[in-house]
Scaffold this active site. Sequence first.
Site, PDB file in Angstrom:
ATOM      1  N   TRP A 216     -30.763   3.020 -24.853  1.00 62.08           N
ATOM      2  CA  TRP A 216     -32.041   3.712 -25.087  1.00 62.08           C
ATOM      3  C   TRP A 216     -33.176   3.036 -24.327  1.00 62.08           C
ATOM      4  CZ3 TRP A 216     -36.249   2.164 -28.662  1.00 62.08           C
ATOM      5  CH2 TRP A 216     -36.100   0.873 -29.177  1.00 62.08           C
ATOM      6  N   ASP A 217     -32.925   1.858 -23.808  1.00 62.33           N
ATOM      7  CA  ASP A 217     -33.908   1.162 -22.980  1.00 62.33           C
ATOM      8  C   ASP A 217     -34.444   2.085 -21.887  1.00 62.33           C
ATOM      9  OD1 ASP A 217     -32.183  -0.609 -24.319  1.00 62.33           O
ATOM     10  OD2 ASP A 217     -32.501  -2.201 -22.875  1.00 62.33           O
TER      11      ASP A 217
ATOM     12  N   GLU B 285     -32.751  -5.216 -34.548  1.00 64.69           N
ATOM     13  CA  GLU B 285     -31.310  -5.377 -34.817  1.00 64.69           C
ATOM     14  C   GLU B 285     -31.013  -6.579 -35.701  1.00 64.69           C
ATOM     15  OE1 GLU B 285     -30.283  -5.269 -30.676  1.00 64.69           O
ATOM     16  OE2 GLU B 285     -29.150  -3.406 -30.933  1.00 64.69           O
TER      17      GLU B 285
ATOM     18  N   LYS C   6     -36.500  -8.992 -34.763  1.00 64.16           N
ATOM     19  CA  LYS C   6     -36.055  -9.302 -33.401  1.00 64.16           C
ATOM     20  C   LYS C   6     -36.981  -8.651 -32.382  1.00 64.16           C
ATOM     21  CE  LYS C   6     -31.923  -8.707 -30.488  1.00 64.16           C
ATOM     22  NZ  LYS C   6     -30.757  -7.827 -30.306  1.00 64.16           N
ATOM     23  N   GLN C   7     -37.319  -7.425 -32.624  1.00 57.94           N
ATOM     24  CA  GLN C   7     -38.206  -6.723 -31.701  1.00 57.94           C
ATOM     25  C   GLN C   7     -38.993  -5.691 -32.489  1.00 57.94           C
ATOM     26  OE1 GLN C   7     -34.787  -4.444 -29.587  1.00 57.94           O
ATOM     27  NE2 GLN C   7     -36.612  -3.247 -29.201  1.00 57.94           N
TER      28      GLN C   7
END
Lengths: 767, 767
Positions: free
Chosen positions: A358-359, A489, A601-602
Amino acid sequence: MHQDYIKPDNWSIIEEGFDRDSVKSSESLFSLGNGRMGQRANFEESYSGETFQGSYIAGIYYPDKTKVGWWKNGYPEYFAKVLNAPNWIGIDIEINGENLDLNTCVSVDNFRRELNMKEGWYHRSFEAKLQNGTEISVNVCRFLSMELDESGCIHYEITPKNTDAKIVFKPYLDAGVHNEDANWEEKFWEPLGASHSGNEAFVTARTFKTHFTVTTFMHNAILLDGNAQAIDAERSSINNEKIVFGYAVAAAKGQTASIQKIGGYTASLNHTDTVLAAKDVIKSARAKGYETLLEEQAEAWAHIWEMSDITIDGDVKAQQGIRFNIFQLNQTYSGKDSRLNIGPKGFTGEKYGGSTYWDTEAYCIPFYMATKDQHVARNLLTYRYNQLDKAIENAAKLGFTNGAALYPMVTMNGEECHNEWEITFEEIHRNGAIAFAIYNYHRFTGDYSYIPEKGLEVLIGIARFWHQRATFSADKNQYVILGVTGPNEYENNVNNNWYTNYLAKWCIDYASQQIEKVKADFPADFARIMGKTKLDDVEILHWRKVADHMYFPFSEKFGVFLQQDGFLDKELVKVHDLDKSQRPINQKWSWDRILRSPYIKQADVLQGFYFFEDHFSMEQLEKHFDFYEPFTVHESSLSPCVHSIQAAVLGKMDMAYTFYLRTSRLDLDDYNKEVEEGCHITSMAGTWMSIVEGFGGMRVKDDVLHFTPRIPKEWKGYSFKINFRNQILKISVGANETKFSLEGDREVTVVVNGKAVSVEPNSLVTV
Amino acid sequence: MHQDYIKPDNWSIIEEGFDRDSVKSSESLFSLGNGRMGQRANFEESYSGETFQGSYIAGIYYPDKTKVGWWKNGYPEYFAKVLNAPNWIGIDIEINGENLDLNTCVSVDNFRRELNMKEGWYHRSFEAKLQNGTEISVNVCRFLSMELDESGCIHYEITPKNTDAKIVFKPYLDAGVHNEDANWEEKFWEPLGASHSGNEAFVTARTFKTHFTVTTFMHNAILLDGNAQAIDAERSSINNEKIVFGYAVAAAKGQTASIQKIGGYTASLNHTDTVLAAKDVIKSARAKGYETLLEEQAEAWAHIWEMSDITIDGDVKAQQGIRFNIFQLNQTYSGKDSRLNIGPKGFTGEKYGGSTYWDTEAYCIPFYMATKDQHVARNLLTYRYNQLDKAIENAAKLGFTNGAALYPMVTMNGEECHNEWEITFEEIHRNGAIAFAIYNYHRFTGDYSYIPEKGLEVLIGIARFWHQRATFSADKNQYVILGVTGPNEYENNVNNNWYTNYLAKWCIDYASQQIEKVKADFPADFARIMGKTKLDDVEILHWRKVADHMYFPFSEKFGVFLQQDGFLDKELVKVHDLDKSQRPINQKWSWDRILRSPYIKQADVLQGFYFFEDHFSMEQLEKHFDFYEPFTVHESSLSPCVHSIQAAVLGKMDMAYTFYLRTSRLDLDDYNKEVEEGCHITSMAGTWMSIVEGFGGMRVKDDVLHFTPRIPKEWKGYSFKINFRNQILKISVGANETKFSLEGDREVTVVVNGKAVSVEPNSLVTV
């Protein structure tokens, strides 16, 4: 590896001094690529120290069948592996009978690597004293041609310094390569044959199971003090998977002996007869010659930089960072071949088995959209449209029906090729990013035609998925989405990840709106699509029930949406209060500990605020940023760019700058202590966003470009260009003013800090 | 496979008729084992149809390094694999020049398999017509000696029916075997050498990496109509990993040619010179001879049955089921070797890589405790005590400190050897079962000495783990346990699994009580343990805070403890209302769908009610049973036994009987459609519990045996024996009365339906 081992420079990545501990990291950072193939910066000559060998060919992979743990129903049969391709860069060197190996030399001095990003070549030089006493100086230049993208060139020069030397160059091709991540002695290439003639050689091998056939080839020429030498190759070792030539040159003290090696790959993806194709490539390359190829390389890169360069004045590390990011993005994906996509590690390592995540939609499309011709972004969208059938099959494997589509988490060809349940089955927000990219493409380019032609079918498949994936909770009297992994994640299998729920609702809303619009404005397309999808109004009403009654976890106490159900049961210790020795947590903590921690994480909730900034007030953004930022560890490369943009929006410029450095120099300064595994390519597009959307404040609202330029106090100025609807707008931001200029033929109105400004073609406007 | 393909019989498992589709299932069901080794019921002669080849040696495994997906910090380096061992049963057969292969015969008639459980042998017979027209009848008998447990025997008889025949027996040894679950062409055995002399042969191989060395051996004798024949073997093919002998026999029509093959394994686990050891085994076996070995086999099994048999009158399928379960348990684990344990598939398949799971403590110990000498159960506890250091190391890898112990989910030698995070890191309730087994052992045997000697250290390590693993939730003002997988593995990474929370609290409570008791009654042990563990009162106070303020999810609406947070958000459709085509869900549904469903793989909340029955009222039990039973799919073999026991307790005898059949005939009737992968050994001990504790209602309360005998209406009577504190009590339950008799020397008082009854040695009491 020491911090700052990369020397600051505006246009080059430079390492000075030989440090065995940095070899694997440098192999990543100095990687070369040309969109068709790429390679880590492995030494040409043999090296007995720690190294991570890697050459990669776009689109060529191996399907690993190994099943560790419990097979889960719905898994793909295979786990795709990025394949280490046969080696063509290898040139063993013998000097006065001793094999050159930097790991065993008595001394190595003035070791220097330079990756020249402006012109697209990699240079390495050093002086070494061998165990036999011979002192040499070496210069090696290597590049992968952007022009002849199946080939690359190496020019390897050796000058004996203290004695005459018999130098034997042993260029080779070797298909007997291993993957770093393979099991004991496991190989992925089956040799099919080797041949040679004169100074040329060819090794053909195919991948097990997938049967991609690749011919690896070389052509060698020997020079002494720049003059071509007619030396016959000794074929010192030849078998089915490896060919080694030997060229012995007598170089007097101070004379420079060199080899020019042309090499590369021709693959069955593109040719029926790969050996014949390889011969053609060698012929074309030799016709131009090394010097011409090198000049053309510089020209090709000049052309790329012309459109995509970002300049930063007064901060060389920031400048080097953004150029490294733009350079790597262009090394990875050229937009030429619509079968290819943007792998998260590009051609710099094995990790991330597939090419497409999906990046691409969430992070990369804005970069390619604004720095390339519009068709490049449209090709990236079309890639997903072409794989819609497979996304529907994929959803069907997971029990969804009626044309619901779930795009794979990781794919090479439209099929899911990853098999961790918490990712493969649960990180379903990827579907939302694919829908968002359609919206974003239309918003930026104004090209609505994509939606009736292709995009609407994708949107319908995605809306159907969300409708079926939601569960009605009698307990809450609302729809919930159970068992997902969000962008963060560091949480798995959570219920009601706010980002996912929000995106699900938005996808249904957006799909419904586009259905109405296509119905009204493109009746022929509408009829075709309704016929194909068998969609009717009753089904849309069912979708709407889910969208209109979606549950969003919210904390009254903190006034924020909760990342997921139960978030407040965690021990809410901020990252700031965490001992530094515990970081990065993914290298220090076991997975269960990470999962029960509050660490992010993000960007997760904040990723939603990034996509849908206009749905929320500045106050809401600030509240959520202030709540979640302190728990965010940014151990995903995709995180700091979003935080940088939002910090800039909120006027937290110091923070924005810190995050900018972190995203732009993530690999150069190895923030996450893992650069030896490869570079983080897709997040590099996020770096671009953090300048253009963060500092530049670029937004498109109702077909109009908006800017809110801000400048970090560390910078004197910065500039970038935007291809906005086929006109090139250049924006130069200084401490007190912003300049706009336009390459194009139509006046453009931009809104700067809320005020409309007209920019005429080929004139400069200062605000 | 058709239902009922196994013929009902009191003492044997019988299959009649050759069905290619049943071969793999029968290979599981007719498996042989003797605690030291075991093997699937593969044909001796070659077979070109679908087969799953398997021979296994206790304690010998391979550490697979393959890393699929993301490596998680804290994972063990290896994933243990049950190893398919070299083949010694193989005997290729050539008849008049044609290779015997049931898959290619013109016809196969009167095919019959019998696993004689009473005497411990496996017999196969059939008549076949070969493509060359030769008709033969074949009888094969095979057993693995309980007495000489490194050896087994095969007697393979062939009678040509319609013509004379040249029969060539080709017995072989082959270390070139594969695992079913290996990657392409992957091998786990490295051949070290082969040798032979006369009719003996030896192949030695060692496992890669773990370097277990095994000699596989054979000795062959040829008979014609029962008379020994002196025929020299032709060594038709010999290499480093395979030896094939050839014995040609001319059998006239109606004559019976046969081979007696002795074979087996000697392993470096037990011998320094494995070839020498193999020669000794052959010598011992030959000294006894085939007939004597077979007689001794029957005697050994008679001895086992004497103590552990359960009889059921009037229901042959129920009788066959329980005997199959008891037989397999005794084939799997003999209690002789304290390094070994009870693998969930025993010697019947590759699945479940390690030998030891929580199954041992939660399900198997009661069986071995009551049907073997007391030291066998104590050995099983000691196995864990001996691995306490490794459990502490394992916990330390996951970030726990101060001697906290986390026993591995799966282990061969005390080290964790499984690497799925949701199991390895999160299925931590296993720790509780290990503590519970200590409690249970003391409760049943009255042997408290184990606790001060060994058990208390284990309990302290476990209590420390739970104390550290709990999280204080400011939001709830209680301790929560985040991110676990309960016994119901159809939920992963949930918060506040009630079973886990309850067990955690109980472990701390129980450990604290034992500390007090050992302090009071065993001061020397107390001092030693405190010195070793550095435990003090302050630490215990910290433990107590967690135990006393543990959160237990509860639904006011339903009046039940919730399996975990968020359970009521699920769509609560009962199993009964689920389309049959969707079952078993683990073969029909993707993992995410299973996870978000309410379906329960095995007793979870109810497992807690089973362990701690006396903590709850009958009304509470019924409420929870009625709430959870309808969502339970029993796709774990470990589930129906618990439900059977509780249904019996609640007087739901029809249900109890149904669950009894399901647990006892799980494999025979292949309820979960997976018996071809192997049998479910550990759950077989649960079958035993469902009779003894369910129907018999046996409990031990304050050192006294209690019974509440119930009998399914399908049965006339049933009986079982219990070794209670070194006296053997036999209980025979009829429709209207229960009889007790005692082999021992002390009177025993038992409580039957609440009323005390005295049983004198060697007399019969009827209640």
